[in-house]
Motif scaffolding. Structure first.
Motif, PDB file in Angstrom:
ATOM      1  N   VAL A  25      23.012   2.944   5.870  1.00  0.00           N
ATOM      2  CA  VAL A  25      21.942   2.305   6.640  1.00  0.00           C
ATOM      3  C   VAL A  25      20.664   2.239   5.810  1.00  0.00           C
ATOM      4  O   VAL A  25      19.952   1.222   5.809  1.00  0.00           O
ATOM      5  CB  VAL A  25      21.702   3.060   7.964  1.00  0.00           C
ATOM      6  N   ALA A  26      20.373   3.288   5.058  1.00  0.00           N
ATOM      7  CA  ALA A  26      19.175   3.304   4.220  1.00  0.00           C
ATOM      8  C   ALA A  26      19.235   2.199   3.161  1.00  0.00           C
ATOM      9  O   ALA A  26      18.206   1.585   2.838  1.00  0.00           O
ATOM     10  CB  ALA A  26      19.023   4.668   3.557  1.00  0.00           C
ATOM     11  N   GLU A  77      18.425  -1.008   4.921  1.00  0.00           N
ATOM     12  CA  GLU A  77      16.978  -1.009   5.199  1.00  0.00           C
ATOM     13  C   GLU A  77      16.182  -1.361   3.951  1.00  0.00           C
ATOM     14  O   GLU A  77      15.217  -2.139   4.013  1.00  0.00           O
ATOM     15  CB  GLU A  77      16.545   0.357   5.725  1.00  0.00           C
ATOM     16  N   ALA A 135      13.799  -4.598   3.628  1.00  0.00           N
ATOM     17  CA  ALA A 135      12.383  -4.387   3.325  1.00  0.00           C
ATOM     18  C   ALA A 135      11.967  -5.163   2.079  1.00  0.00           C
ATOM     19  O   ALA A 135      10.859  -5.730   2.021  1.00  0.00           O
ATOM     20  CB  ALA A 135      12.096  -2.901   3.143  1.00  0.00           C
ATOM     21  N   ALA A 185      24.905  -0.602  13.382  1.00  0.00           N
ATOM     22  CA  ALA A 185      23.796   0.091  12.722  1.00  0.00           C
ATOM     23  C   ALA A 185      23.122  -0.816  11.694  1.00  0.00           C
ATOM     24  O   ALA A 185      21.891  -0.821  11.574  1.00  0.00           O
ATOM     25  CB  ALA A 185      24.299   1.364  12.051  1.00  0.00           C
ATOM     26  N   TYR A 186      23.896  -1.592  10.968  1.00  0.00           N
ATOM     27  CA  TYR A 186      23.324  -2.494   9.963  1.00  0.00           C
ATOM     28  C   TYR A 186      22.545  -3.627  10.624  1.00  0.00           C
ATOM     29  O   TYR A 186      21.476  -4.023  10.146  1.00  0.00           O
ATOM     30  CB  TYR A 186      24.424  -3.064   9.061  1.00  0.00           C
ATOM     31  N   ASP A 220      21.058  -3.397  13.460  1.00  0.00           N
ATOM     32  CA  ASP A 220      19.866  -2.786  14.055  1.00  0.00           C
ATOM     33  C   ASP A 220      18.712  -2.680  13.059  1.00  0.00           C
ATOM     34  O   ASP A 220      17.539  -2.670  13.464  1.00  0.00           O
ATOM     35  CB  ASP A 220      20.192  -1.393  14.602  1.00  0.00           C
ATOM     36  N   VAL A 221      19.035  -2.574  11.772  1.00  0.00           N
ATOM     37  CA  VAL A 221      17.957  -2.453  10.774  1.00  0.00           C
ATOM     38  C   VAL A 221      17.713  -3.764  10.037  1.00  0.00           C
ATOM     39  O   VAL A 221      17.018  -3.787   9.018  1.00  0.00           O
ATOM     40  CB  VAL A 221      18.237  -1.304   9.775  1.00  0.00           C
ATOM     41  N   GLY A 222      18.275  -4.864  10.548  1.00  0.00           N
ATOM     42  CA  GLY A 222      17.872  -6.164  10.023  1.00  0.00           C
ATOM     43  C   GLY A 222      18.909  -6.995   9.305  1.00  0.00           C
ATOM     44  O   GLY A 222      18.589  -8.087   8.827  1.00  0.00           O
TER      45      GLY A 222
END
Length: 257
Positions: free
Chosen positions: A121-122, A125, A129, A168-169, A171-173
């Motif tokens: 997930v990081a 993200e 970003a 999850a992926y 959810d973070v964009g």
């Protein structure tokens, strides 16, 4: 069309009711040949095929500079959005995405290699970003290897893992969730139900339903990975064998290069 426009169009193609088919390419001449077709709405690179072109095995063995140079050349050579296969980000997902955007790339695949969920997930993200910082509505096709690296687990386990990771992926964009694997319609339906309509991306393999059926099931995207290059190389090998056996070049050769 600006890069931001191209990226927005690529995202729109993922969201549209029509299945987005992307035929994978590996160099400028293959990209131009595919882009010239009326049915081509976007181009996708294949990391495996680009690595093979330069004599490297798959799996981030090719230097990142060499990979990015080729995807940049492809993006500069065609007038449709380009989605680049950037493996797992070569140790720096955010920076690799930033550099790809600078080369005109509108979207990318990013593999999780079935690493721990928090780490994966990081990485997503960081990629999102980086795109946001560049002001580009980047189409991130977040890939989970829940099947490829975890298919020895019971079906229910790896499917649930793919769904958990995919959500999850998103959810973070991430724009879409790529679940490569050779499985049937029942699994495709489960993935779409769990991850979302127009949010699942697949690779064309023998057990995967035909494109028209995938569209009905709510799949967003279908690609073909290294198999396009293998078909071309097989045709070349067959031609060479025929020529060695006394044959001649065919008469209907198209001047595509």
């Amino acid at each position: 069309m600006t890069l931001a426009d191209s990226a927005a169009e690529l995202r729109r193609l993922h969201d549209a009711p029509e299945l987005l088919q992307v035929v994978n390419v590996w160099d400028v001449v293959s990209a131009r040949a595919v882009a010239a077709l009326p049915g081509t709405r976007a181009i996708a690179t294949a990391s495996h095929s680009i690595a093979a072109t330069f004599g490297y095995p798959d799996g981030e063995q090719i230097p990142v500079d060499l990979m990015l140079d080729m995807v940049g050349r492809i993006a500069s050579a065609v007038d449709v959005p380009v989605s680049a296969d950037l493996e797992a980000g070569y140790g720096a997902p955010g920076e690799t995405i930033r550099r790809a955007i600078g080369l005109g790339v509108a979207g990318a695949n990013l593999e999780d290699e079935l690493k721990p969920l928090a780490e994966s997930v990081a990485a997503v993200e960081a990629a999102v970003a980086a795109a946001d910082a560049e002001g580009v509505p980047f189409a991130l096709n977040a890939r989970t290897d829940a099947f490829l690296r975890g298919k020895d687990r019971p079906r229910d386990v790896w499917v649930a893992d793919a769904i958990e990771r995919g959500r999850a992926y998103l959810d973070v964009g991430a724009t879409c969730v790529f679940v490569p694997g050779n499985f049937g319609e029942d699994v495709v339906a489960e993935l779409v139900a769990g991850i979302g309509e127009r949010r699942v991306s697949l690779i064309g393999l023998p057990e995967i339903p035909a494109p028209a059926r995938l569209q009905e099931l709510g799949v967003a995207r279908l690609s073909y990975g290294p198999y396009t290059q293998r078909v071309v190389l097989g045709a070349l090998q067959d031609l060479a064998s025929d020529l060695y056996g006394g044959g001649a070049l065919p008469r209907d050769i198209r001047p595509l290069s």
